[in-house]
Design a protein around this motif. Sequence first.
Motif, PDB file in Angstrom:
ATOM      1  N   ALA A 116       0.993  -1.036  -0.002  1.00  0.00           N
ATOM      2  CA  ALA A 116       0.021   0.026  -0.029  1.00  0.00           C
ATOM      3  C   ALA A 116       0.843   1.519  -0.103  1.00  0.00           C
ATOM      4  O   ALA A 116       0.562   2.185  -0.612  1.00  0.00           O
ATOM      5  CB  ALA A 116      -0.899  -0.168   1.353  1.00  0.00           C
ATOM      6  N   ALA A 117       2.043   1.127   0.645  1.00  0.00           N
ATOM      7  CA  ALA A 117       2.807   2.411   0.745  1.00  0.00           C
ATOM      8  C   ALA A 117       3.535   2.691  -0.536  1.00  0.00           C
ATOM      9  O   ALA A 117       3.756   3.756  -1.131  1.00  0.00           O
ATOM     10  CB  ALA A 117       4.130   2.278   1.971  1.00  0.00           C
ATOM     11  N   GLU A 118       4.014   1.413  -1.272  1.00  0.00           N
ATOM     12  CA  GLU A 118       4.532   1.403  -2.411  1.00  0.00           C
ATOM     13  C   GLU A 118       3.470   2.284  -3.514  1.00  0.00           C
ATOM     14  O   GLU A 118       3.942   2.883  -4.252  1.00  0.00           O
ATOM     15  CB  GLU A 118       4.975   0.168  -2.930  1.00  0.00           C
ATOM     16  N   PHE A 121       2.130   9.439  -5.466  1.00  0.00           N
ATOM     17  CA  PHE A 121       2.885  11.057  -5.001  1.00  0.00           C
ATOM     18  C   PHE A 121       4.025  11.212  -6.093  1.00  0.00           C
ATOM     19  O   PHE A 121       4.068  12.267  -6.456  1.00  0.00           O
ATOM     20  CB  PHE A 121       3.608  10.853  -3.751  1.00  0.00           C
ATOM     21  N   ASN A 122       4.729  10.332  -6.760  1.00  0.00           N
ATOM     22  CA  ASN A 122       5.678  10.608  -7.627  1.00  0.00           C
ATOM     23  C   ASN A 122       5.391  10.646  -8.874  1.00  0.00           C
ATOM     24  O   ASN A 122       6.054  10.411  -9.875  1.00  0.00           O
ATOM     25  CB  ASN A 122       6.997   9.563  -7.294  1.00  0.00           C
ATOM     26  N   ASN A 123       3.950  10.667  -9.174  1.00  0.00           N
ATOM     27  CA  ASN A 123       3.674  10.583 -10.685  1.00  0.00           C
ATOM     28  C   ASN A 123       4.260   9.333 -11.378  1.00  0.00           C
ATOM     29  O   ASN A 123       4.457   9.603 -12.664  1.00  0.00           O
ATOM     30  CB  ASN A 123       3.671  11.630 -11.469  1.00  0.00           C
ATOM     31  N   ARG A 124       4.343   8.144 -10.645  1.00  0.00           N
ATOM     32  CA  ARG A 124       4.958   6.764 -11.397  1.00  0.00           C
ATOM     33  C   ARG A 124       4.055   5.979 -11.715  1.00  0.00           C
ATOM     34  O   ARG A 124       3.141   5.681 -10.763  1.00  0.00           O
ATOM     35  CB  ARG A 124       6.025   6.604 -10.408  1.00  0.00           C
ATOM     36  N   GLU A 125       3.949   5.328 -12.702  1.00  0.00           N
ATOM     37  CA  GLU A 125       3.113   4.157 -13.324  1.00  0.00           C
ATOM     38  C   GLU A 125       3.941   2.784 -13.116  1.00  0.00           C
ATOM     39  O   GLU A 125       5.141   2.751 -13.056  1.00  0.00           O
ATOM     40  CB  GLU A 125       2.534   4.491 -14.573  1.00  0.00           C
ATOM     41  N   GLY A 126       3.117   1.900 -13.463  1.00  0.00           N
ATOM     42  CA  GLY A 126       3.729   0.653 -13.564  1.00  0.00           C
ATOM     43  C   GLY A 126       3.827  -0.388 -12.211  1.00  0.00           C
ATOM     44  O   GLY A 126       4.404  -1.350 -12.331  1.00  0.00           O
ATOM     45  N   VAL A 127       3.337   0.304 -11.249  1.00  0.00           N
ATOM     46  CA  VAL A 127       3.191  -0.484 -10.007  1.00  0.00           C
ATOM     47  C   VAL A 127       2.032  -1.603 -10.058  1.00  0.00           C
ATOM     48  O   VAL A 127       0.991  -1.344 -10.077  1.00  0.00           O
ATOM     49  CB  VAL A 127       3.207   0.291  -8.761  1.00  0.00           C
TER      50      VAL A 127
END
Length: 219
Positions: free
Chosen positions: A203-205, A211-217
Amino acid sequence: MPSLLSGFRAPDSEMLNIMALHGELGGESYAPIDEKAVGDTNLDYLALGHVHTFSGIKRAGNTFYAYPGCPMGRGFDETGKKGVIIGTVDRGSVDLRFEPLSAREYRIIRAGQKELDGAIPEDGRNTVTRLILTGKWDRKPEIRRLYEKLEDRFYHLTIVDETAPDENIWLGLEEDNLKGLFLRMMREKYDAPDADKRAILLAAEYGMAAFNNREGVEL
């Protein structure tokens, strides 16, 4: 129960004494077979069944014995090469070899982020493989992309994610902003008794990716 071979001794004769027996060598509950009892049987060869992995050709006293394993793996509890034992048994000697039969082999590969490339075999086209990702990663592995990259190297591939985020997941915990508040809430849950730490880290990830506008998780 006592050893299945307890008190048994094959007759002395010019005949070859060969026995096929289903049981667990060294076991205590299910059809146990004592290794010392094997050596006392006067058998020339004891062909064993129950263990689904080739044991190698072994000897107790004057008796040779082996588990051939099963002729073909049927799941990830039956990994490795499968086949039969072929050869000749004589009085006091054997000439036996393991002959692989299965066209496909089940494999389990465990690999962390740094050793992943070296862990992927070159001979995987005839294997049913379960790749388990382990250890700490600097970011959650992108399972779908990894699968698309590797799938052609196997007959069948599944990927299981058992990774944990690197410790820097908590970087920014003390910041006086929304990200810091989020991380403190997650850390409080993570440190609670009986916490599902893996679910909280995931959940933290996810949160940090947002928050970092990062996709692909991905799961």
